[in-house]
Design a protein around this motif. Structure first.
Motif, mmCIF file in Angstrom:
data_model
loop_
_atom_site.group_PDB
_atom_site.id
_atom_site.type_symbol
_atom_site.label_atom_id
_atom_site.label_comp_id
_atom_site.label_asym_id
_atom_site.label_seq_id
_atom_site.Cartn_x
_atom_site.Cartn_y
_atom_site.Cartn_z
ATOM 1 N N CYS A 107 52.550 47.060 46.540
ATOM 2 C CA CYS A 107 52.798 45.632 46.697
ATOM 3 C C CYS A 107 54.005 45.178 45.880
ATOM 4 O O CYS A 107 54.135 45.501 44.710
ATOM 5 C CB CYS A 107 51.572 44.836 46.256
ATOM 6 N N GLY A 109 54.762 41.799 46.231
ATOM 7 C CA GLY A 109 54.598 40.345 46.270
ATOM 8 C C GLY A 109 54.870 39.775 44.879
ATOM 9 O O GLY A 109 54.974 40.532 43.912
ATOM 10 N N ALA A 111 53.202 38.193 42.444
ATOM 11 C CA ALA A 111 52.334 38.527 41.291
ATOM 12 C C ALA A 111 52.565 39.966 40.841
ATOM 13 O O ALA A 111 52.625 40.258 39.643
ATOM 14 C CB ALA A 111 50.869 38.311 41.663
ATOM 15 N N CYS A 112 52.706 40.874 41.797
ATOM 16 C CA CYS A 112 52.907 42.282 41.450
ATOM 17 C C CYS A 112 54.320 42.522 40.933
ATOM 18 O O CYS A 112 54.532 43.306 40.011
ATOM 19 C CB CYS A 112 52.622 43.172 42.664
ATOM 20 N N CYS A 148 51.902 41.342 50.022
ATOM 21 C CA CYS A 148 50.731 40.987 49.208
ATOM 22 C C CYS A 148 49.536 41.722 49.788
ATOM 23 O O CYS A 148 49.330 41.722 50.994
ATOM 24 C CB CYS A 148 50.476 39.489 49.200
ATOM 25 N N LEU A 149 48.756 42.333 48.898
ATOM 26 C CA LEU A 149 47.586 43.086 49.371
ATOM 27 C C LEU A 149 46.321 42.243 49.291
ATOM 28 O O LEU A 149 45.236 42.709 49.608
ATOM 29 C CB LEU A 149 47.417 44.360 48.528
ATOM 30 N N GLY A 150 46.480 41.009 48.816
ATOM 31 C CA GLY A 150 45.323 40.119 48.750
ATOM 32 C C GLY A 150 44.453 40.367 47.533
ATOM 33 O O GLY A 150 43.306 39.922 47.499
ATOM 34 N N CYS A 151 44.979 41.083 46.536
ATOM 35 C CA CYS A 151 44.198 41.292 45.301
ATOM 36 C C CYS A 151 45.119 41.033 44.113
ATOM 37 O O CYS A 151 45.254 41.871 43.221
ATOM 38 C CB CYS A 151 43.582 42.691 45.266
ATOM 39 N N CYS A 152 45.752 39.841 44.123
ATOM 40 C CA CYS A 152 46.765 39.511 43.112
ATOM 41 C C CYS A 152 46.201 39.559 41.694
ATOM 42 O O CYS A 152 46.933 39.812 40.732
ATOM 43 C CB CYS A 152 47.358 38.142 43.384
#
Ligand code: FES
Length: 185
Positions: A107, A109, A111-112, A148-152
């Motif tokens: 990721c 995104g 946050a990552c 984004c993997l949806g686990c920020c």
């Protein structure tokens, strides 16, 4: 016949779930792909505005979209071959070559990214000699960079074959991938 034009060199265990399900009786892999590809292309013949949908179905069917198949899609949908190729290179979901046994989605995104995902990507690239969108020569790993993997909350994060791994740093990521490597093909 299409099956005479393009020969796929697959191990049966590497077939996509879609192809496993659609393959009939003693049909060879090439025959099964040719038949299913014809079903898709007949349905969308001349419909250039359905290019994304067709690419999605072909990716699901074969697991990748090699150049000769791209040419055939272009002919049947009546679009320029260059358009097919550029759509494939624009979307990370589509690949021209088979994905690896272990499919890494790293990721990048926000946050990552702020927690160092770029360093993890660089380390994976260096360690295994692949760039995003590529697979290792032995077919073990393929690397994809996603938004984004949806686990920020677990950033920086990656998935390997859909399984999430979070709170990573370059060393942790490599340890996870080395465990996969030790399990082998
Ligand atoms: S930004 Fe990486 S999981 Fe959401």
């Amino acid at each position: 016949m299409y099956s005479n034009e393009i020969i796929f060199d697959f191990d049966v265990e590497n077939l996509t779930p879609v192809l496993k399900k659609k393959r009939q009786g003693n049909e060879s892999i090439n025959e099964a792909i040719a038949r299913e590809l014809d079903v898709i292309l007949t349905k969308y013949k001349g419909q250039g505005d359905s290019l994304l949908e067709v690419l999605h179905q072909v990716q699901q069917l074969i697991g990748f979209i090699p150049r000769p198949v791209q040419m055939k899609i272009a002919r049947e949908l009546d679009v320029a071959p260059g358009e097919v190729t550029s759509v494939i290179s624009f979307y990370a979901h589509f690949t021209e070559k088979p994905k690896g046994k272990y499919q890494i989605a790293l990721c990048k995104g926000t946050a990552c990214y702020v927690k160092g995902s770029a360093d993890i990507i660089k380390r994976i690239e260096k360690e295994y000699g692949i760039k995003p969108g590529e697979s290792t020569d032995d077919g073990l790993f393929s690397l994809e960079v996603v938004r984004c993997l949806g686990c920020c909350g677990l950033s920086p994060a990656m998935t390997v074959n859909g399984e999430a791994h979070g709170l990573l740093n370059p060393e942790k990521a490599i340890n996870i991938l080395e465990k996969c490597k030790n399990r082998g093909m």
